[in-house]
Scaffold this motif. Structure first.
Motif, PDB file in Angstrom:
ATOM      1  N   SER A   1     -46.665 -22.304 -40.073  1.00 36.02           N
ATOM      2  CA  SER A   1     -45.691 -21.517 -40.822  1.00 36.02           C
ATOM      3  C   SER A   1     -45.206 -21.609 -41.676  1.00 36.02           C
ATOM      4  O   SER A   1     -44.844 -21.675 -42.776  1.00 36.02           O
ATOM      5  CB  SER A   1     -45.474 -19.731 -40.231  1.00 36.02           C
ATOM      6  OG  SER A   1     -47.238 -18.949 -40.730  1.00 36.02           O
TER       7      SER A   1
ATOM      8  N   ASP B   1     -49.235 -19.251 -30.748  1.00 32.75           N
ATOM      9  CA  ASP B   1     -48.448 -18.869 -31.160  1.00 32.75           C
ATOM     10  C   ASP B   1     -47.449 -19.080 -31.336  1.00 32.75           C
ATOM     11  O   ASP B   1     -47.061 -19.015 -32.621  1.00 32.75           O
ATOM     12  CB  ASP B   1     -48.136 -17.599 -30.207  1.00 32.75           C
ATOM     13  CG  ASP B   1     -46.875 -16.046 -31.067  1.00 32.75           C
ATOM     14  OD1 ASP B   1     -47.620 -15.104 -31.510  1.00 32.75           O
ATOM     15  OD2 ASP B   1     -45.407 -16.766 -30.890  1.00 32.75           O
TER      16      ASP B   1
ATOM     17  N   GLU C   1     -44.123 -15.038 -39.220  1.00 34.94           N
ATOM     18  CA  GLU C   1     -45.573 -15.150 -38.629  1.00 34.94           C
ATOM     19  C   GLU C   1     -46.499 -15.850 -38.404  1.00 34.94           C
ATOM     20  O   GLU C   1     -46.711 -16.959 -39.153  1.00 34.94           O
ATOM     21  CB  GLU C   1     -46.412 -13.547 -39.343  1.00 34.94           C
ATOM     22  CG  GLU C   1     -45.387 -12.245 -39.852  1.00 34.94           C
ATOM     23  CD  GLU C   1     -45.481 -11.507 -37.911  1.00 34.94           C
ATOM     24  OE1 GLU C   1     -45.963 -11.408 -37.738  1.00 34.94           O
ATOM     25  OE2 GLU C   1     -44.219 -11.407 -37.758  1.00 34.94           O
ATOM     26  N   PRO C   2     -47.505 -16.031 -37.157  1.00 33.61           N
ATOM     27  CA  PRO C   2     -48.115 -16.875 -36.732  1.00 33.61           C
ATOM     28  C   PRO C   2     -49.191 -17.326 -37.975  1.00 33.61           C
ATOM     29  O   PRO C   2     -49.533 -16.243 -38.383  1.00 33.61           O
ATOM     30  CB  PRO C   2     -49.074 -16.279 -35.854  1.00 33.61           C
ATOM     31  CG  PRO C   2     -48.205 -15.103 -34.812  1.00 33.61           C
ATOM     32  CD  PRO C   2     -47.619 -14.700 -35.945  1.00 33.61           C
TER      33      PRO C   2
ATOM     34  N   ARG D   1     -52.423 -17.422 -39.986  1.00 32.37           N
ATOM     35  CA  ARG D   1     -53.923 -17.123 -39.621  1.00 32.37           C
ATOM     36  C   ARG D   1     -54.560 -17.794 -39.938  1.00 32.37           C
ATOM     37  O   ARG D   1     -55.606 -18.200 -39.606  1.00 32.37           O
ATOM     38  CB  ARG D   1     -53.897 -15.326 -40.260  1.00 32.37           C
ATOM     39  CG  ARG D   1     -52.812 -14.372 -39.814  1.00 32.37           C
ATOM     40  CD  ARG D   1     -52.683 -15.029 -37.484  1.00 32.37           C
ATOM     41  NE  ARG D   1     -52.391 -13.667 -36.662  1.00 32.37           N
ATOM     42  CZ  ARG D   1     -52.373 -14.374 -35.928  1.00 32.37           C
ATOM     43  NH1 ARG D   1     -52.672 -15.685 -34.775  1.00 32.37           N
ATOM     44  NH2 ARG D   1     -51.522 -13.098 -35.096  1.00 32.37           N
ATOM     45  N   ASP D   2     -54.509 -18.714 -40.951  1.00 31.94           N
ATOM     46  CA  ASP D   2     -55.387 -19.439 -41.555  1.00 31.94           C
ATOM     47  C   ASP D   2     -55.077 -20.868 -41.490  1.00 31.94           C
ATOM     48  O   ASP D   2     -55.137 -21.964 -42.602  1.00 31.94           O
ATOM     49  CB  ASP D   2     -55.765 -19.210 -44.073  1.00 31.94           C
ATOM     50  CG  ASP D   2     -54.319 -19.227 -44.344  1.00 31.94           C
ATOM     51  OD1 ASP D   2     -53.500 -19.134 -43.242  1.00 31.94           O
ATOM     52  OD2 ASP D   2     -53.860 -19.394 -45.092  1.00 31.94           O
TER      53      ASP D   2
ATOM     54  N   ARG E   1     -48.574 -21.433 -34.251  1.00 31.48           N
ATOM     55  CA  ARG E   1     -49.556 -20.715 -35.736  1.00 31.48           C
ATOM     56  C   ARG E   1     -47.288 -20.183 -36.025  1.00 31.48           C
ATOM     57  O   ARG E   1     -47.446 -20.756 -37.138  1.00 31.48           O
ATOM     58  CB  ARG E   1     -49.749 -19.900 -35.119  1.00 31.48           C
ATOM     59  CG  ARG E   1     -51.354 -20.244 -34.390  1.00 31.48           C
ATOM     60  CD  ARG E   1     -52.457 -19.117 -34.802  1.00 31.48           C
ATOM     61  NE  ARG E   1     -53.530 -20.167 -34.253  1.00 31.48           N
ATOM     62  CZ  ARG E   1     -54.392 -20.680 -35.014  1.00 31.48           C
ATOM     63  NH1 ARG E   1     -54.434 -20.519 -36.225  1.00 31.48           N
ATOM     64  NH2 ARG E   1     -55.231 -20.580 -34.694  1.00 31.48           N
ATOM     65  N   ARG E   2     -46.176 -20.072 -35.637  1.00 28.20           N
ATOM     66  CA  ARG E   2     -45.208 -19.359 -35.774  1.00 28.20           C
ATOM     67  C   ARG E   2     -44.751 -21.064 -36.593  1.00 28.20           C
ATOM     68  O   ARG E   2     -44.290 -20.902 -37.492  1.00 28.20           O
ATOM     69  CB  ARG E   2     -44.474 -18.877 -35.436  1.00 28.20           C
ATOM     70  CG  ARG E   2     -44.941 -18.239 -34.745  1.00 28.20           C
ATOM     71  CD  ARG E   2     -44.048 -16.747 -33.917  1.00 28.20           C
ATOM     72  NE  ARG E   2     -44.673 -15.532 -33.305  1.00 28.20           N
ATOM     73  CZ  ARG E   2     -44.119 -14.368 -33.725  1.00 28.20           C
ATOM     74  NH1 ARG E   2     -43.184 -14.437 -35.115  1.00 28.20           N
ATOM     75  NH2 ARG E   2     -44.286 -13.235 -33.088  1.00 28.20           N
TER      76      ARG E   2
END
Length: 545
Positions: free
Chosen positions: A48, A41, A152-153, A155-156, A44-45
């Protein structure tokens, strides 16, 4: 064995073991655990955030920090965003940091725990975006917690491919500017998948991370091997807490370098002198109990894979550890092959060698004695340096610059550097490494450098160990003089050492005598001690600086 790429391995553990602890970080003596899901998590944040800050696929992002959970999270975030990591050493000089950041055209830098952080300020160009991990560090526009909370984490996330440029690892270099070793995702996957399978590592392993993650060996043996076997990683908080942290973690896999193995030994002998230890170890049952107590005191009572690398380790030191029930497995590799070379497997150790070649890897000795490697772990080349790349990679083989011999059973022994051999004023050539190895067997010796280019006879520069500095000078002189006489009796006439020069100042990264990976800068020492060498008294074989 799997050839999954690093991000696929991360996804595997997040899917199969989301709530299992992966990273453990001490902060002000409190331990904080991160599960696979939590680490993913955060990564990924941060990925971003990096994209939002304008980092486009292929851009370079530097990491300048001591080892910590956020170091690995940053590395994964850079991958997830499709970027290229550029690790920097926490001991790197300001001038070297400035060179690397400009040479690699880094878009951003992630800053973390550093000693005397302020001194690095001048090495970071103003246009480089700064992100600060949650530790005291340099000023930055983007603090870690606020930055992650604001995004936000991802996703892609980037879909990794084998030929993705994953990282540019700048070698510390004993001469000249560092070279940027380009490593692709395939090299990470190839080396770690085979290492994990060969050593039988699995998710029950406990790693302990304290050597610089900016170095290929620590990144391979700890970070990526953990990704591929699923084992947990714990970090050291500081030099002051090292011993306590190690005893708390009790790793099953432990990697160190000869200088630190020597320090661990000296710590034991300060409490239990060698003569008394020898007597106790000879007593049945009691000897085994004493050895177990020492292992527990070091925090290595659970360790089943103990690795030594980065520099040669004296056989006498290996024997000492074996007597207390710890068999060190010496290995050999380079940044240019992601440290995937030769290794003494547990149960198949041959002291004095760096073991047999690792699986799906080829090694051979060239006509001039140089060690050559060929495998899928080889670098793509040196960043923006085609001529140096052509010198190192020839017909698919990596030219290491090291000389070696392979015995009938496939064990490799390092015999020196191709370019380290020097010529005395008598026209005779001397290979320093074997002689330095003999001198290093003495417990009074912390580090040694043989020099002799243009001299009548070689001389040895010696940095005394802390134990030697605590002893009366007369005792140290007598033992070193006796050691010199014994050694010279074994050497050829042109190899015999005229003097032991006992240096006043320790060799460190800060004073330019060591690289950030703790290798001696031979050329620097030769220059510094040229005047001393010219005026030594032939009647006094020991010279105190």
């Amino acid at each position: 064995m799997t050839d999954q790429l690093p991000l696929q391995r991360l996804a595997h553990w997040v899917a199969t073991s989301p709530d299992r602890v992966w990273l453990s970080q001490p902060v002000e003596r409190q331990w904080h655990d991160l599960t696979w899901r939590q680490a993913d998590d955060q990564a990924r944040r941060l990925a971003s955030a990096l994209r939002a800050l304008g980092c486009a696929p292929g851009d370079r992002v530097a990491i300048l920090a001591k080892n910590c959970a956020e170091w690995i999270i940053s590395d994964l975030a850079i991958m997830l965003a499709g970027l290229v990591s550029v690790p920097l050493y926490p001991l790197q000089s300001v001038e070297s940091i400035d060179y690397v950041l400009r040479h690699s055209a880094c878009k951003a830098i992630i800053l973390g725990k550093l000693d005397e952080a302020g001194k690095f300020e001048a090495g970071i160009p103003a246009e480089v975006i700064r992100i600060a991990m949650p530790y005291p560090t340099l000023g930055a526009q983007h603090p870690w917690h606020a930055l992650l909370a604001a995004h936000e984490p991802l996703r892609d996330g980037h879909v990794q491919r084998p030929d993705d440029l994953l990282s540019i690892l700048y070698t510390s270099g004993t001469t000249g500017q560092p070279k940027g070793v380009m490593q692709h995702a395939e090299a990470f996957a190839f080396a770690s998948s085979r290492s994990v399978a060969e050593m039988g590592l699995d998710e029950r392993e406990q790693f302990f991370s304290y050597l610089p993650l900016s170095h290929a060996a620590e990144r391979f043996l700890v970070e990526t091997n953990s990704l591929y076997c699923g084992g947990a990683i714990a970090f050291v908080e500081s030099l002051e807490t090292f011993a306590a942290d190690l005893k708390r973690v009790r790793p099953t896999v432990f990697f160190s370098v000869p200088r630190l193995w020597t320090r661990f030994q000296q710590g034991v002998l300060e409490k239990l002198p060698q003569a008394r230890l020898d007597r106790l170890l000879r007593i049945p049952l009691l000897g085994a109990l004493v050895a177990r107590k020492i292992r527990q005191g070091l925090g290595l009572d659970r360790a089943r894979v103990l690795v030594s690398g980065a520099a040669p380790i004296p056989v006498a030191l290996l024997e000492w550890y074996r007597r207390i029930g710890l068999t060190l497995c010496e290995g050999y590799g380079m940044t240019e092959n992601f440290a995937y070379g030769n290794f003494n497997r547990p149960g198949q150790v041959r002291f004095g060698s760096v073991g047999r070649v690792m699986p799906d890897n080829e090694v051979r000795i060239a006509e001039n004695g140089e060690i050559l490697y060929r495998s899928r772990a080889l670098m793509a080349g040196y960043y923006l340096e085609p001529e140096k790349t052509a010198d190192a990679l020839q017909a698919g083989w990596l030219h290491t610059g090291d000389k070696g011999e392979i015995d009938a059973d496939g064990y490799l022994r390092i015999t020196g550097r191709v370019k380290d051999i020097f010529k005395t004023s008598k026209g005779k050539y001397v290979a320093p490494a074997p002689i330095e190895g003999e001198i290093a067997k003495n417990l009074w010796v912390e580090q040694v450098c043989l020099m002799g280019n243009g001299l009548d006879q070689p001389l040895a520069l010696i940095e005394l160990s802390p134990a030697a500095r605590a002893e009366p000078r007369g005792k140290v002189e007598a033992e070193l003089t006796a050691s010199l006489q014994v050694l010279n009796a074994q050497l050829l006439p042109h190899e015999r050492i005229s003097h032991f020069v006992l240096v006043r100042e320790s060799w460190t990264v800060d004073n330019g005598c060591m690289t950030p990976t703790m290798k001696i800068r031979r050329n620097v020492l030769e220059q510094r001690f040229a005047a001393v060498a010219a005026c030594l008294d032939a009647r006094q074989p020991l010279h105190w600086e």
